[in-house]
Write an enzyme that holds these catalytic residues in place. Structure first.
Site, short mmCIF file in Angstrom:
data_model
loop_
_atom_site.label_atom_id
_atom_site.label_comp_id
_atom_site.label_asym_id
_atom_site.label_seq_id
_atom_site.Cartn_x
_atom_site.Cartn_y
_atom_site.Cartn_z
N HIS A 170 0.86 -1.18 0.00
CA HIS A 170 0.00 0.00 0.00
C HIS A 170 0.89 1.24 0.00
CE1 HIS A 170 -3.51 2.43 0.78
NE2 HIS A 170 -2.91 2.97 1.82
N ASN A 171 0.53 2.23 -0.79
CA ASN A 171 1.37 3.44 -0.92
C ASN A 171 2.79 3.06 -1.31
OD1 ASN A 171 -0.87 4.94 -0.19
ND2 ASN A 171 -0.20 5.25 1.90
N ASP A 199 -1.32 5.59 -6.91
CA ASP A 199 -2.22 6.71 -6.62
C ASP A 199 -2.02 7.75 -7.72
OD1 ASP A 199 -3.07 5.47 -4.34
OD2 ASP A 199 -2.00 6.78 -2.96
N GLU A 203 0.23 -0.49 -5.46
CA GLU A 203 -0.75 0.58 -5.57
C GLU A 203 -0.17 1.76 -6.34
OE1 GLU A 203 -3.84 2.86 -2.66
OE2 GLU A 203 -1.78 2.72 -1.96
N GLU A 243 -5.55 3.80 -7.85
CA GLU A 243 -6.40 4.77 -7.16
C GLU A 243 -6.41 5.97 -8.10
OE1 GLU A 243 -6.16 7.54 -3.28
OE2 GLU A 243 -5.82 5.40 -2.91
#
Length: 164
Positions: A51-52, A83, A81, A132
């Site tokens: 994540h991130n 973003d 991920e 995302e």
């Protein structure tokens, strides 16, 4: 096992034979030929995810780095991920950053190049790209084009025949 008949203690040779025997194997020997059953739905498996992925530090005010994608993929991560946000300036290149958290930006296309170069170095298993997406349609089009052009045949574009 070899016991000393007089003291009823395990001898040095007996201990060595036990440690090297099938009874002390670190894995079940009857399962050595069966590594993984890869015929189950994806949700049945543990997937090493990140994540991130782009952050090399804090979530607020941290530094983003393309290198983080390389490192996690080479370490066996199979889900990363991205973003995605509208780029700023004249070129309006899509960027990856932690939204409005004052983190630095990296170019989306640089990350796609890093994914292409490292995704299958340590594992042949698929990589899940978790987008995302905060981009406008024009930049979404750029992102799709980069994925298609840079990843090429590495990108799954149609359902697998067995999954329908």
């Amino acid at each position: 096992m070899s016991l000393d008949v007089v003291t009823e203690k395990l001898t040095k040779d007996g201990l060595i034979r036990y440690l090297m025997s099938d009874e002390n194997a670190p894995v079940f020997l009857d399962r050595l030929d069966f590594y993984m059953d890869m015929d189950q739905p994806m949700a049945h498996y543990y997937i090493n995810s990140s994540h991130n992925t782009y952050l090399s530090g804090r979530q607020f005010g941290g530094r983003s780095s393309v290198e983080m994608y390389r490192q996690v993929l080479l370490a066996g991560c199979r889900c990363v991920e991205l973003d995605c946000w509208d780029g700023r300036g004249d070129d309006e290149e899509p960027i990856i950053t932690h939204g409005k958290a004052m983190c630095t930006d990296i170019l989306f296309k640089d990350v796609i190049y890093a994914l292409r170069d490292t995704a299958f170095v340590t594992s042949d298993y698929p990589v899940v790209l978790s987008f995302e997406n905060h981009c406008c349609k024009a930049q979404q089009y750029k992102m799709a084009k980069y994925c298609n052009d840079i990843l090429g045949d590495l990108l799954l574009k149609e359902p697998l025949p067995d999954s329908q």
